[in-house]
Design an enzyme around this catalytic site. Structure first.
Site, PDB file in Angstrom:
ATOM      1  N   CYS A 394       5.504   6.399  -0.551  1.00  0.00           N
ATOM      2  CA  CYS A 394       6.368   5.213  -0.527  1.00  0.00           C
ATOM      3  C   CYS A 394       7.797   5.595  -0.932  1.00  0.00           C
ATOM      4  CB  CYS A 394       5.778   4.112  -1.413  1.00  0.00           C
ATOM      5  SG  CYS A 394       6.478   2.470  -1.105  1.00  0.00           S
ATOM      6  N   HIS A 520       0.515   3.602   0.978  1.00  0.00           N
ATOM      7  CA  HIS A 520      -0.153   4.014  -0.266  1.00  0.00           C
ATOM      8  C   HIS A 520      -1.588   4.457   0.041  1.00  0.00           C
ATOM      9  CE1 HIS A 520       2.853   2.655  -3.268  1.00  0.00           C
ATOM     10  NE2 HIS A 520       3.188   1.806  -2.312  1.00  0.00           N
ATOM     11  N   GLU A 522      -3.614   6.094  -1.668  1.00  0.00           N
ATOM     12  CA  GLU A 522      -4.504   6.073  -2.830  1.00  0.00           C
ATOM     13  C   GLU A 522      -5.407   4.839  -2.871  1.00  0.00           C
ATOM     14  OE1 GLU A 522      -0.465   4.486  -4.476  1.00  0.00           O
ATOM     15  OE2 GLU A 522      -1.212   5.810  -2.893  1.00  0.00           O
TER      16      GLU A 522
END
Length: 573
Positions: A394, A520, A522
């Site tokens: 990001c 993102h 994750e």
């Protein structure tokens, strides 16, 4: 399925959904979220279809505008919901898919009720906490029941807080309306060990349960957070003074890795007791996969050090999903990932070489605001020039674009419009549809968006397919006006959203491993299914360590589908 009709519950005949309400007492941050996630994992491994809800007592409509220093990570769902970080635990521990409808706050509940009142839905009645607010809470809970065998409802905050009273009153009513055989209360409490007295103390638990009973809720199960195993004598004492069955008091002992918690709670017999109280007939849980995960985390054959250069490093809860995704990347590579949190402001003062020279790889995560950005840019430059594996997420991608524009393309003053509206070279800028936005909450590019990857690129190699879908949470984008100049010098846009024409992934040609993504990743990583970018990044760190003579080089590619539960479809990462 149940529904509210005129303030009362109507339940259709047939299979009944079971509700498990999880509350906490004595102190906050005891681990209600992880306990709920672990129970969900155990019940799912028994063959049950489960889902989770998180009820948060704060008045913010969602955590999207809250400081990471106060709230920690904002978790993002596929549908663009900005939610509590516990929803990340729920998704990592099971195959249950979370959405904005799995998290409700006081603000959201009141907003819904006030909107209905303005539309005249209450027909002139005086709108009150009981029944209107509590009915809205119950409606929210019941809407999640469709198609699920069990709904695990976590109530945020600590029993005794004034903010959580409407939620506690709502779940008190639920047991009477869905039937006592379909709902239980699990209370997580603290049993501290007093060093000077050489004994554990049960009084905090007694007082916490007493407070819960004052509200009208009698706990069915007590989960006692402690740093040591509780003896039968202590459990019997707690049961006697808290009016629960002796077999319903369980030790929630500290564990060395969160992925050990489902195994520890199963060994205590928690899931068996839940099944007994709710009259659930199911197979025994199959936990061999969890055992393998714990072994992989606790007994890896090698280690790497990764520096995370950010601005919230004093509050690691701000990077909860990121930390876990790196652990998953380690699992895929039979590797322990040691994380060094580096304050980007300190990089500005002391220099990147001083603070990052020990690292096998550098990661710059997301964030907002000007503070510390020069330190992040310096970290990117260090990784680029010294051929250290780099991963930008990001804002990390945007810092990489600014660094390359300044130091390779020679664009003096290149910056993001977020930090300098007068920059002569806005290599990062707002999308056209964001320029007129005034409200802050829920107005960014949020949720899942598709991305097309270039064949033969590093990103394509990591994912193994041309089309991916990832979750976003940002407002600013790489400026396409500079895209051609970037690519002429080897700073390539290897992933693009075709619908919006936006850069999603960049990588640097000729570098061992240099990749930035606007999304993102994750948020979609699981211990059973490490995200391919984190698996690849950790592998690059292992190879860097080997090049520098710090460790062995891996002999096989990382696995991103290890230990995938048989009942869970392979998710698109």
């Amino acid at each position: 399925m149940s529904a509210l009709r005129g303030g009362r519950m109507e339940t259709s005949r047939g299979k009944r959904t079971k509700f498990i309400f999880v509350t906490g007492g004595v102190v906050s941050s005891l681990g209600k979220g992880l306990s709920s996630a672990s129970l969900g994992a155990l019940l799912e491994n028994r063959g049950l279809k489960i889902t989770h809800l998180k009820l948060d007592p704060y008045i913010n409509v969602d955590p999207g505008t809250m400081s990471p220093f106060q709230h920690g990570e904002v978790y993002v769902t596929d549908d663009g919901g900005e939610t509590d970080l516990d929803l990340g635990h729920y998704e990592r521990f099971s195959s249950a898919k979370m959405s904005r409808n799995n998290n409700a706050t006081t603000g959201r509940i009141y907003q819904n009720v006030i909107t209905k009142e303005r539309h005249g839905e209450y027909l002139g009645k005086t709108v009150q906490v009981i029944p209107h607010i509590t009915d809205e809470i119950k409606r929210f809970i019941l809407n999640s029941a469709e198609g699920n065998d069990c709904v695990i409802v976590e109530v945020g905050g600590t029993v005794g807080d004034i903010e959580s009273l409407p939620f506690l009153e709502a779940i008190r009513q639920m047991k009477y309306e869905v039937g006592s055989e379909n709902a239980i209360y699990m209370h997580l409490t603290l049993v501290p060990y007093i060093q000077t007295a050489h004994e554990v103390k049960t009084k905090p638990t007694q007082h916490s349960v007493m407070k819960l009973r004052e509200i009208g809720i009698q706990a069915d199960i007590l989960l006692c957070r402690t740093d040591r195993a509780l003896s039968k004598e202590i459990k019997d004492k707690i049961a006697l003074f808290c009016s629960v069955e002796p077999g319903s008091v369980f030790t929630a002992k500290d564990v060395s890795t969160i992925y050990e918690l489902p195994l520890a709670l199963h060994d205590e017999g928690l899931d068996d007791k839940v099944a007994e109280l709710l009259n659930i007939w199911s197979r025994a849980p199959r936990l061999d996969k969890w055992e393998k995960i714990v072994k992989a985390v606790k007994e890896p054959s090698r280690e790497v050090r990764i520096a995370i250069v950010g601005k919230y490093v004093d509050q690691t809860e701000s990077y909860k999903s990121l930390n876990e995704a790196l652990v998953h990347g380690g699992i895929a590579n039979d590797c322990r990932v040691s994380l060094d949190y580096v304050d980007s402001s300190e990089v500005e003062k002391l220099g990147a070489e001083t603070l990052l020279g020990h690292a096998d790889a550098v990661l710059v995560p997301g964030g907002f605001g000007l503070r510390g950005t020069d330190g992040k840019i310096a970290a990117v430059r260090y990784a680029r020039e010294n051929r250290v594996p780099f991963f930008g997420i990001c804002l990390g991608l945007q810092m990489a674009a600014i660094e390359f524009a300044r130091n390779v393309l020679g664009l003096t003053g290149a910056n993001s419009h977020e930090f300098d509206e007068a920059t002569p070279h806005p290599v990062v800028s707002l999308m056209a549809d964001q320029k007129s936005v005034v409200a802050k909450g829920g107005t960014m590019r949020l949720g899942a968006y598709d991305c097309t990857l270039k064949p033969a690129s590093l990103a394509y190699k990591m994912y193994g397919r041309p089309l991916i879908s990832e979750r976003h949470r940002h407002r600013y984008e790489v400026n396409n006006a500079y895209k051609a100049r970037f690519e002429e010098r080897g700073f390539v846009a290897s992933g693009v959203n075709d619908q919006l024409g936006l850069v999603e992934v960049i990588e640097l040609e000729g570098h061992p491993w240099f990749l930035g993504c606007q999304y993102h990743p994750e948020f979609q990583s699981k211990p059973f299914q490490p995200h391919p970018l984190f698996a690849g990044f950790v592998r690059a760190a292992v190879e860097q360590r080997a090049r520098l003579g710090r460790g062995e080089k891996p002999v096989e590619a990382p696995r991103t589908d290890i230990l995938l539960p048989a009942h869970a479809p392979k998710a698109q990462a």
